[in-house]
Write a protein that holds these residues in place. Structure first.
Motif, short mmCIF file in Angstrom:
data_model
loop_
_atom_site.label_atom_id
_atom_site.label_comp_id
_atom_site.label_asym_id
_atom_site.label_seq_id
_atom_site.Cartn_x
_atom_site.Cartn_y
_atom_site.Cartn_z
N PHE A 176 102.40 -16.20 -70.86
CA PHE A 176 102.61 -16.27 -69.41
C PHE A 176 102.54 -14.86 -68.84
N ASN A 177 101.89 -14.74 -67.66
CA ASN A 177 101.64 -13.40 -67.11
C ASN A 177 102.92 -12.67 -66.70
N ASP A 178 103.77 -13.34 -65.90
CA ASP A 178 104.92 -12.64 -65.32
C ASP A 178 106.17 -13.50 -65.46
N PRO A 179 106.91 -13.35 -66.55
CA PRO A 179 108.12 -14.18 -66.72
C PRO A 179 109.21 -13.87 -65.69
N ASP A 180 109.23 -12.66 -65.17
CA ASP A 180 110.26 -12.32 -64.20
C ASP A 180 110.15 -13.17 -62.94
N GLU A 181 108.93 -13.53 -62.58
CA GLU A 181 108.71 -14.32 -61.37
C GLU A 181 109.32 -15.71 -61.52
N ILE A 182 109.09 -16.36 -62.64
CA ILE A 182 109.64 -17.70 -62.83
C ILE A 182 111.16 -17.65 -63.04
N ASN A 183 111.65 -16.57 -63.61
CA ASN A 183 113.09 -16.44 -63.77
C ASN A 183 113.78 -16.25 -62.43
N ARG A 184 113.12 -15.62 -61.48
CA ARG A 184 113.72 -15.51 -60.14
C ARG A 184 113.82 -16.88 -59.49
N SER A 229 120.46 -21.20 -66.76
CA SER A 229 121.31 -21.63 -67.87
C SER A 229 120.93 -23.00 -68.39
N SER A 230 119.91 -23.63 -67.82
CA SER A 230 119.53 -24.98 -68.23
C SER A 230 118.12 -24.98 -68.81
N THR A 231 117.86 -25.93 -69.69
CA THR A 231 116.52 -26.08 -70.27
C THR A 231 115.89 -27.41 -69.88
N ALA A 232 116.52 -28.14 -68.99
CA ALA A 232 116.00 -29.45 -68.59
C ALA A 232 116.15 -29.60 -67.08
N GLY A 233 115.34 -30.48 -66.52
CA GLY A 233 115.40 -30.72 -65.09
C GLY A 233 114.53 -31.90 -64.71
N ALA A 234 114.59 -32.26 -63.43
CA ALA A 234 113.82 -33.41 -62.94
C ALA A 234 113.32 -33.10 -61.54
N LEU A 235 112.35 -33.91 -61.10
CA LEU A 235 111.73 -33.74 -59.80
C LEU A 235 112.74 -34.00 -58.70
N THR A 236 112.72 -33.15 -57.69
CA THR A 236 113.61 -33.33 -56.54
C THR A 236 112.78 -33.76 -55.33
N GLY A 237 113.45 -34.44 -54.39
CA GLY A 237 112.78 -34.79 -53.14
C GLY A 237 111.96 -36.06 -53.19
N GLY A 238 112.05 -36.85 -54.26
CA GLY A 238 111.34 -38.12 -54.30
C GLY A 238 109.87 -37.96 -54.72
N SER A 239 109.18 -39.07 -54.64
CA SER A 239 107.78 -39.10 -55.08
C SER A 239 106.90 -38.23 -54.18
N LYS A 240 105.77 -37.80 -54.73
CA LYS A 240 104.86 -36.90 -54.03
C LYS A 240 103.44 -37.50 -53.99
N HIS A 241 102.83 -37.40 -52.83
CA HIS A 241 101.45 -37.86 -52.68
C HIS A 241 100.51 -36.78 -53.20
#
Length: 246
Positions: A176-184, A229-241
């Motif tokens: 991955f190019n820039d891990p700091d970006e995703i960590n922010r 602090s988490s390694t899991a997650g789910a989609l927020t805001g409902g379904s997407k077109h």
């Protein structure tokens, strides 16, 4: 003795050009000018130099060939237009229903890993056309970085049919190019991913088939609530077109 030689008037005849001898006048008098040679009819009519007259048969054949070509184009165009009016083919519709993330990890040396599971609903809006999905490739992106790729099995979708499709993506230590970006983003509590798919699809109505069409599906701004602090997650805001383009 009387001299009966007729008097000479005018000028002596000059030798004719091109070696023709001067012709004496019928009354015995010499012409004041040289007699011109008889015309060369081949040169006069320019038989060799004149362009040939167009062949009327060839001209008629070419005209008929052109008319037949234009007629074929008009007939084929009319048939295609009528078929379009009758069938009214439409692009399929994609809706992302769920997206879950597990085992998500970003290391300091720019390596990323995780498991993504996406659930989609694919709808065929056509009432007279069956869709054949021959090949589908899908990828998960973070911004412009592709971090996981998979291939979906082919399937057939009937008229006015809705099909549930699942896609599983696995990334094992992908660079991955820039891990700091995703960590922010993780520090803010959500990470936005994009899902892109490319599908080769055929349309069938009775005995009529189209050539394979390339569908490009883009599902943007998929926010997953995964923190630092988490390694899991789910989609927020409902379904997407998802956007679909050919």
């Amino acid at each position: 003795m009387t001299d009966h030689t007729p008097p000479v008037t005018g000028y002596p005849a000059q030798p004719a050009p091109n070696g023709y001898p001067a012709q004496p006048a019928p009354n015995g008098y010499a012409y004041p000018y040289a007699v011109q040679p008889p015309p060369n009819h081949a040169t006069y009519f320019n038989v060799a130099g004149n362009p040939p007259y167009p062949n009327p048969q060839r001209t008629t054949f070419l005209r008929r060939l052109f008319v037949a070509f234009i007629g074929c184009i008009i007939i084929i165009g009319t048939i295609i237009f009528i078929m379009w009016l009758v069938l009214r083919p439409q692009s399929p519709q994609f809706q992302l229903e769920t997206l879950t993330l597990a085992n998500f990890n970003v290391t300091s040396n720019s390596m990323i890993s995780g498991n993504w599971n996406a659930g989609l609903t694919v709808r065929n809006p056509n009432s007279k056309i069956t869709l054949y999905y021959d090949h589908i490739e899908a990828a998960v992106f973070y911004r412009s970085n592709s971090i996981a790729v998979t291939t979906l099995p082919p399937f057939v979708q009937g008229k006015k049919n809705e099909t549930s499709v699942r896609a599983t993506f696995v990334s094992l230590s992908e660079y991955f190019n820039d891990p700091d970006e995703i960590n922010r983003d993780r520090a803010d509590g959500t990470v936005d991913f994009n899902l892109r798919m490319v599908a080769r699809v055929r349309f069938k109505a009775g005995a009529w088939w189209t050539r394979r069409r390339i569908l490009r599906i883009h599902c943007p701004n998929l926010s997953v609530n995964v923190s630092v602090s988490s390694t899991a997650g789910a989609l927020t805001g409902g379904s997407k077109h998802c956007r679909v383009g050919m």
